[in-house]
Motif scaffolding. Sequence first.
Motif, PDB file in Angstrom:
ATOM      1  N   SER A 223      -9.315 -25.503 -82.447  1.00  0.00           N
ATOM      2  CA  SER A 223     -10.223 -25.031 -83.470  1.00  0.00           C
ATOM      3  C   SER A 223     -10.616 -23.685 -83.367  1.00  0.00           C
ATOM      4  O   SER A 223     -10.428 -23.007 -82.315  1.00  0.00           O
ATOM      5  N   ILE A 224     -11.010 -23.175 -84.601  1.00  0.00           N
ATOM      6  CA  ILE A 224     -11.615 -21.733 -84.536  1.00  0.00           C
ATOM      7  C   ILE A 224     -12.823 -21.681 -85.139  1.00  0.00           C
ATOM      8  O   ILE A 224     -12.898 -22.309 -86.602  1.00  0.00           O
ATOM      9  N   ASP A 225     -13.712 -21.073 -84.852  1.00  0.00           N
ATOM     10  CA  ASP A 225     -15.019 -20.278 -85.460  1.00  0.00           C
ATOM     11  C   ASP A 225     -14.892 -18.753 -85.376  1.00  0.00           C
ATOM     12  O   ASP A 225     -14.490 -18.272 -84.629  1.00  0.00           O
ATOM     13  N   VAL A 226     -15.558 -18.312 -86.530  1.00  0.00           N
ATOM     14  CA  VAL A 226     -15.419 -16.927 -86.698  1.00  0.00           C
ATOM     15  C   VAL A 226     -17.109 -16.547 -87.233  1.00  0.00           C
ATOM     16  O   VAL A 226     -17.588 -17.372 -87.622  1.00  0.00           O
ATOM     17  N   THR A 227     -17.193 -15.238 -87.198  1.00  0.00           N
ATOM     18  CA  THR A 227     -18.833 -14.619 -87.308  1.00  0.00           C
ATOM     19  C   THR A 227     -19.087 -14.675 -88.482  1.00  0.00           C
ATOM     20  O   THR A 227     -20.333 -14.483 -88.507  1.00  0.00           O
ATOM     21  N   SER A 228     -18.279 -14.500 -89.567  1.00  0.00           N
ATOM     22  CA  SER A 228     -18.696 -14.309 -90.891  1.00  0.00           C
ATOM     23  C   SER A 228     -17.940 -14.836 -91.889  1.00  0.00           C
ATOM     24  O   SER A 228     -16.941 -15.505 -91.600  1.00  0.00           O
ATOM     25  N   TRP A 229     -18.581 -15.129 -93.050  1.00  0.00           N
ATOM     26  CA  TRP A 229     -17.982 -15.752 -94.175  1.00  0.00           C
ATOM     27  C   TRP A 229     -16.575 -14.892 -94.747  1.00  0.00           C
ATOM     28  O   TRP A 229     -15.784 -15.278 -95.004  1.00  0.00           O
ATOM     29  N   GLY A 230     -16.867 -13.582 -94.514  1.00  0.00           N
ATOM     30  CA  GLY A 230     -15.597 -12.561 -94.947  1.00  0.00           C
ATOM     31  C   GLY A 230     -14.299 -12.907 -94.029  1.00  0.00           C
ATOM     32  O   GLY A 230     -13.351 -13.099 -94.416  1.00  0.00           O
ATOM     33  N   MET A 231     -14.574 -13.182 -92.585  1.00  0.00           N
ATOM     34  CA  MET A 231     -13.641 -13.407 -91.890  1.00  0.00           C
ATOM     35  C   MET A 231     -13.131 -14.736 -92.038  1.00  0.00           C
ATOM     36  O   MET A 231     -11.647 -14.825 -91.813  1.00  0.00           O
ATOM     37  N   ARG A 232     -14.021 -15.849 -92.307  1.00  0.00           N
ATOM     38  CA  ARG A 232     -13.256 -17.021 -92.558  1.00  0.00           C
ATOM     39  C   ARG A 232     -12.348 -16.951 -93.792  1.00  0.00           C
ATOM     40  O   ARG A 232     -11.511 -17.470 -93.460  1.00  0.00           O
ATOM     41  N   ASN A 233     -12.853 -16.477 -94.667  1.00  0.00           N
ATOM     42  CA  ASN A 233     -11.954 -16.317 -96.008  1.00  0.00           C
ATOM     43  C   ASN A 233     -10.834 -15.723 -95.855  1.00  0.00           C
ATOM     44  O   ASN A 233      -9.683 -16.127 -96.172  1.00  0.00           O
ATOM     45  N   LEU A 234     -10.777 -14.584 -95.048  1.00  0.00           N
ATOM     46  CA  LEU A 234      -9.672 -13.846 -94.776  1.00  0.00           C
ATOM     47  C   LEU A 234      -8.610 -14.656 -94.033  1.00  0.00           C
ATOM     48  O   LEU A 234      -7.227 -14.760 -94.314  1.00  0.00           O
ATOM     49  N   TYR A 235      -9.221 -15.181 -92.928  1.00  0.00           N
ATOM     50  CA  TYR A 235      -8.234 -15.947 -91.962  1.00  0.00           C
ATOM     51  C   TYR A 235      -7.625 -17.157 -92.797  1.00  0.00           C
ATOM     52  O   TYR A 235      -6.426 -17.383 -92.570  1.00  0.00           O
ATOM     53  N   ARG A 236      -8.257 -17.869 -93.502  1.00  0.00           N
ATOM     54  CA  ARG A 236      -7.634 -18.842 -94.339  1.00  0.00           C
ATOM     55  C   ARG A 236      -6.642 -18.271 -95.298  1.00  0.00           C
ATOM     56  O   ARG A 236      -5.644 -19.012 -95.143  1.00  0.00           O
ATOM     57  N   GLU A 237      -6.779 -17.256 -95.742  1.00  0.00           N
ATOM     58  CA  GLU A 237      -6.056 -16.902 -96.858  1.00  0.00           C
ATOM     59  C   GLU A 237      -4.772 -16.027 -96.161  1.00  0.00           C
ATOM     60  O   GLU A 237      -3.486 -16.393 -96.408  1.00  0.00           O
ATOM     61  N   LYS A 238      -5.010 -15.324 -95.084  1.00  0.00           N
ATOM     62  CA  LYS A 238      -3.820 -14.672 -94.506  1.00  0.00           C
ATOM     63  C   LYS A 238      -3.213 -15.081 -93.447  1.00  0.00           C
ATOM     64  O   LYS A 238      -1.725 -15.257 -93.306  1.00  0.00           O
ATOM     65  N   TYR A 239      -3.657 -16.202 -92.684  1.00  0.00           N
ATOM     66  CA  TYR A 239      -3.142 -16.903 -91.565  1.00  0.00           C
ATOM     67  C   TYR A 239      -2.825 -18.483 -91.815  1.00  0.00           C
ATOM     68  O   TYR A 239      -2.154 -19.047 -91.004  1.00  0.00           O
ATOM     69  N   ALA A 240      -3.423 -18.928 -92.977  1.00  0.00           N
ATOM     70  CA  ALA A 240      -3.240 -20.249 -93.413  1.00  0.00           C
ATOM     71  C   ALA A 240      -3.602 -21.211 -92.327  1.00  0.00           C
ATOM     72  O   ALA A 240      -3.228 -22.378 -92.056  1.00  0.00           O
ATOM     73  N   VAL A 241      -4.889 -20.612 -91.418  1.00  0.00           N
ATOM     74  CA  VAL A 241      -5.688 -21.742 -90.500  1.00  0.00           C
ATOM     75  C   VAL A 241      -7.020 -21.866 -91.097  1.00  0.00           C
ATOM     76  O   VAL A 241      -7.743 -21.244 -91.830  1.00  0.00           O
ATOM     77  N   ASN A 242      -7.174 -23.343 -90.677  1.00  0.00           N
ATOM     78  CA  ASN A 242      -8.756 -23.763 -91.260  1.00  0.00           C
ATOM     79  C   ASN A 242      -9.668 -23.355 -90.090  1.00  0.00           C
ATOM     80  O   ASN A 242      -9.535 -23.977 -89.184  1.00  0.00           O
ATOM     81  N   CYS A 243     -10.899 -22.543 -90.537  1.00  0.00           N
ATOM     82  CA  CYS A 243     -11.646 -22.102 -89.515  1.00  0.00           C
ATOM     83  C   CYS A 243     -13.010 -22.299 -90.309  1.00  0.00           C
ATOM     84  O   CYS A 243     -12.954 -22.677 -91.352  1.00  0.00           O
ATOM     85  N   PHE A 244     -14.078 -22.222 -89.540  1.00  0.00           N
ATOM     86  CA  PHE A 244     -15.441 -21.976 -90.031  1.00  0.00           C
ATOM     87  C   PHE A 244     -16.002 -20.858 -89.559  1.00  0.00           C
ATOM     88  O   PHE A 244     -15.858 -20.299 -88.301  1.00  0.00           O
ATOM     89  N   SER A 245     -17.263 -20.577 -90.343  1.00  0.00           N
ATOM     90  CA  SER A 245     -18.010 -19.575 -89.828  1.00  0.00           C
ATOM     91  C   SER A 245     -19.223 -19.860 -88.957  1.00  0.00           C
ATOM     92  O   SER A 245     -20.022 -20.869 -89.276  1.00  0.00           O
ATOM     93  N   VAL A 246     -19.560 -19.115 -87.944  1.00  0.00           N
ATOM     94  CA  VAL A 246     -20.760 -19.572 -87.498  1.00  0.00           C
ATOM     95  C   VAL A 246     -21.544 -18.267 -86.862  1.00  0.00           C
ATOM     96  O   VAL A 246     -21.115 -17.329 -86.250  1.00  0.00           O
ATOM     97  N   TYR A 247     -22.698 -18.009 -87.480  1.00  0.00           N
ATOM     98  CA  TYR A 247     -23.558 -16.617 -87.082  1.00  0.00           C
ATOM     99  C   TYR A 247     -24.756 -17.179 -86.155  1.00  0.00           C
ATOM    100  O   TYR A 247     -24.814 -18.127 -86.089  1.00  0.00           O
ATOM    101  N   LEU A 248     -25.251 -16.212 -85.881  1.00  0.00           N
ATOM    102  CA  LEU A 248     -26.561 -16.257 -84.697  1.00  0.00           C
ATOM    103  C   LEU A 248     -27.608 -17.443 -85.439  1.00  0.00           C
ATOM    104  O   LEU A 248     -27.782 -17.310 -86.689  1.00  0.00           O
ATOM    105  N   HIS A 249     -27.807 -18.261 -84.829  1.00  0.00           N
ATOM    106  CA  HIS A 249     -28.980 -19.383 -85.209  1.00  0.00           C
ATOM    107  C   HIS A 249     -30.526 -18.935 -85.043  1.00  0.00           C
ATOM    108  O   HIS A 249     -30.827 -18.374 -84.061  1.00  0.00           O
TER     109      HIS A 249
END
Length: 383
Positions: free
Chosen positions: A151-177
Motif C-alpha cells: 500500500s502507498i500513502d502520499v503527502t498531497s492531493w496533487g501527488m495522489r492524483n498524479l500517481y493514480r494517472e501516471k503509474y496506475a497505482v491506487n494510493c491515498f493522501s495523508v497530510y499532517l494531522h
Amino acid sequence: MRIALFTPFSPEIGGGSAQLRSHLRYLPDLDVRWHYLAAKPAKDSNPKWKWLGERWTATQLLGDLSGRTGFLPGSQSRARKIVEQLDADLYWVVGHYEGLSIALELCEQRKPVHLTIHDDPFGTWGRSERYRMFQPLLRRTFPDLLRRVKSIDVTSWGMRNLYREKYAVNCFSVYLHVPELLQLAAGPDPEKLTVGHIGTLYHREPFRHFFNACKLIAAEEQRDLRVVRIGSSPEMDDLAKQDPSVFQSHADLSEAAAVPLLASCDLLYAMYRAGDKYELFRRTSLPIKVSTYVQAQRPIFAHTPLDSGLARIIGPAGVGCVCASEEESEVARQVRQTMKTPIPREAFESLRQELMGLDQVRQLGAALRGENWQDFPENNFRS
C-alpha cells in the motif's frame, strides 16, 4: 502488530518527521519501532527509536540503485545490513533517497511493505545538481517499486492524483494531522508590519522581491518592518545579514511555541519557484509549514505559480492570497490587498477539517493493519 518504520532522517526534526509524529499519536494500537539514519542519535531517548548510523553518501546510494538495475556495477550490502536489523510483521518505509533502496531490498526479500512518499523522487532529484543526471536510475526502479509494495500513502492531493494517472497505482493522501484550532489571543502590532516564515525557503529570489515590497509598504505607512524567522534556511541568510535589525530569528521551535509567534504576524509567507525545473515538485508537494500557518490563523501569502498544489489549496480555501508575480510593484499591491481583507476563523477551520482531519489518519491505520482503506472518504482540490 509489529511495524518497523524506516526513515532516512531523525524522528525529532520537522517536516516529514513532524507529519509522522502527528499520525502516530492517534494510532496507539500499533507497535511501531522507528529506525532511522542521521548524523547522530536523536536527543530524545525514546525506547521506540533506533539510530542505524549516518546517512549514505551519494556514491553509496547511487551504487546501490545501479547494482539493482544493472545500469552500473554497485553493491546492495548496506541496504541488506539495515534490513537484517528490522524484524516486524509490516515494514513501513519513507521513500526518500536511502528509503528507496531499503524498500526495494525488502521487496526483493518478499517482505510486506507500506510505502510513504513525502517528496516525489523525480521532483527532488530534478532540482539537485548532484542527482539530476542519475534520474534514469529512478525510471528503472521507482515505478516498479510502487507496483510491488502492499500500500502507498502520499503527502498531497496533487501527488495522489498524479500517481493514480501516471503509474496506475491506487494510493491515498495523508497530510499532517491537526486535531483542533486553538483560540488565540495574540494579534499583529499595528505599529509594525510583521511577516512570518517557518522552515525551509526553497529559493531566495521570490522572497527577496517580497521582502523589498514589504519594505516599501512599511516605509509608506511609517511602520517598522519585522520578519519573524523560525528555523534555519540558508536561502534567507544573506537578507538577514543585510538587515539584521529587521529579522527576529528563532531556532527550531515546537508547534506550541511557534504558533503564538506566527499569530502575531500580519502575513505568513510560503513559496514555490516558477520554471520547468520546479514544476513537478510544486505540483506534487505541499509544505508542512501550511499546517502551522493554519493553526496561527493569519493570512497566508502563497508566492507561487498557479499550478502548484499550494496555490490550489490556499486560494480556493480563502485563507490568504496567491501571488504568481515576482514584479515588486505587483507583489506590493497584493500584499496591501491581503492585509486589508479579513479572514474569518471559519475559513481556517474548514481547511483544517478538509486537509488535516482525522479521517486520513484512520485511513492510514487501516492500510497499516491490512484492512480496507479504499472506501474512506477523500477530499480534493476545490477547483
